[in-house]
Design an enzyme around this catalytic site. Structure first.
Site, PDB file in Angstrom:
ATOM      1  N   GLY A  17      32.002   2.893  53.424  1.00 13.31           N
ATOM      2  CA  GLY A  17      33.063   3.875  53.349  1.00 13.31           C
ATOM      3  C   GLY A  17      34.218   3.468  52.445  1.00 13.31           C
ATOM      4  N   CYS A  77      25.249  11.573  59.983  1.00 13.11           N
ATOM      5  CA  CYS A  77      25.404  12.788  59.185  1.00 13.11           C
ATOM      6  C   CYS A  77      26.406  13.738  59.860  1.00 13.11           C
ATOM      7  CB  CYS A  77      24.062  13.490  59.003  1.00 13.11           C
ATOM      8  SG  CYS A  77      24.184  15.009  58.018  1.00 13.11           S
ATOM      9  N   PRO A 136      22.311   6.346  51.480  1.00 12.18           N
ATOM     10  CA  PRO A 136      21.633   7.643  51.387  1.00 12.18           C
ATOM     11  C   PRO A 136      22.677   8.746  51.255  1.00 12.18           C
ATOM     12  CG  PRO A 136      21.739   6.937  53.675  1.00 12.18           C
ATOM     13  CD  PRO A 136      22.327   5.816  52.859  1.00 12.18           C
ATOM     14  N   GLU A 169      22.476  12.847  51.074  1.00  9.74           N
ATOM     15  CA  GLU A 169      21.641  14.035  51.113  1.00  9.74           C
ATOM     16  C   GLU A 169      22.018  14.998  49.985  1.00  9.74           C
ATOM     17  OE1 GLU A 169      18.835  16.863  52.426  1.00  9.74           O
ATOM     18  OE2 GLU A 169      19.074  14.701  52.761  1.00  9.74           O
TER      19      GLU A 169
END
Length: 327
Positions: A201, A99, A8, A10
């Site tokens: 990552g 986040c 995901p 944003e």
């Protein structure tokens, strides 16, 4: 081979880009942008707005299942909303503990929660009770807020609360997206939780993927910015793992990408306002510049443009779009 998941992101990987990326590469799962839960029971349309795939069996057009991510800090409210979401039959329900955005963290959500393993447990345990056993229940975490002092405690809390599996973005909140990713911590987490753990990552290439799996001890990898910058990365990873010879031909990849860029532009123009559409295209082109000289030239051509028609004409000159995009 292990699973490959689309991360995901944003403000970038929405349903439109998920559609395009999952047409290029075969993902085992995609995760939606987060649905912010902040004190109210959201109506079904709020979940469908973030994840329109809910109306289509919660799969992209290419058939990739999509889990819906929730972000919040109140156990009861998250549980109530998870129960509401479960009625829409998502491919999974994921909790965001990663986040790093200051606006999210100021309200106690995202990676900020990694400062309080006990609160993590309370949240996960409450949501676990609300999510039917048939719906995969997962979480994504970073390594901590500013250091790794509580990393393992946080992972243990999530597992004890009842998640089915865990994705680890192998950096702290303070590290943001700066390299390197500390894949060795994924292995350490895997040793203390009796759950599948996925590494995330700094996977930009097939070689990165191979090293990530080796160092993390996980065959399952979630890819975010690397997939946006190279839509063919997942295809190439699968070829490498299968032992197939990969012929590096960025020009051929670009030719395959052109009609998908056209589709992306057309869908974006239908989804968002004419004022917003050029910015969305520029975001993706900016990422593609890392791997494609053609994307760099195209980005420079549209960088200063704000009119949909002007952008469309530049795309057409590059063989990317047709006049229907501006309608």
């Amino acid at each position: 081979m292990g699973k490959l998941l689309l991360a995901p992101m944003e403000g970038l990987v929405d349903d439109v880009l998920r559609d395009v990326l999952t047409r290029v590469g075969t993902y085992d799962l995609a995760v939606s942008e987060f649905v912010r839960v902040s004190g109210n029971l959201l109506p079904p349309r709020a979940f469908r707005r973030i994840c329109p795939e809910l109306a289509r069996g919660c799969r992209t057009a290419a058939g990739t299942p999509v889990a819906v991510q929730l972000l919040g800090s109140d156990p009861g409210c998250l549980a109530e909303n998870a129960a509401q979401l479960a009625e829409l039959s998502p491919a999974g329900i994921d909790l965001n503990f990663g986040c790093p955005a200051p606006t999210v963290n100021r309200h106690g959500g995202g990676a900020r929660l990694l400062a309080d393993p006990e609160q993590l447990f309370r949240i996960v345990a409450a949501v676990r009770r609300a999510v039917p056993a048939g719906i995969p229940f997962t979480a994504k975490m970073r390594l901590g807020v500013s250091d790794t002092a509580r990393t393992l405690d946080c992972a243990r809390a999530l597992a004890a609360g009842g998640i089915d599996s865990l994705v680890v973005h192998a950096r702290t909140r303070a590290e943001g997206y700066r390299p390197p990713a500390h894949w060795e911590w994924v292995a350490r987490i895997g040793e203390v939780v009796q759950r599948p753990v996925t590494a995330n990552g700094e996977v930009w290439t097939t070689a990165d993927h191979a090293r990530c799996c080796l160092v993390s001890g996980s065959d399952d990898v979630m890819i975010g910015r690397g997939a946006v910058a190279d839509p063919f990365l997942v295809r190439h990873i699968r070829s490498r793992v299968a032992g197939e010879t990969i012929a590096a031909d960025r020009s051929a990849d670009w030719r395959q990408l052109q009609p998908l860029l056209a589709s992306y532009w057309q869908q974006v123009c239908r989804k968002v306002s004419a004022r917003q559409a050029p910015g969305r295209l520029k975001l993706w082109l900016s990422a593609l510049r890392r791997n494609f000289a053609e994307a760099d030239a195209l980005f420079l051509g549209v960088r200063t443009l704000s009119d949909v028609g002007d952008v469309t004409r530049v795309l057409e000159r590059h063989g990317v779009a047709d006049h229907s995009a501006s309608g």
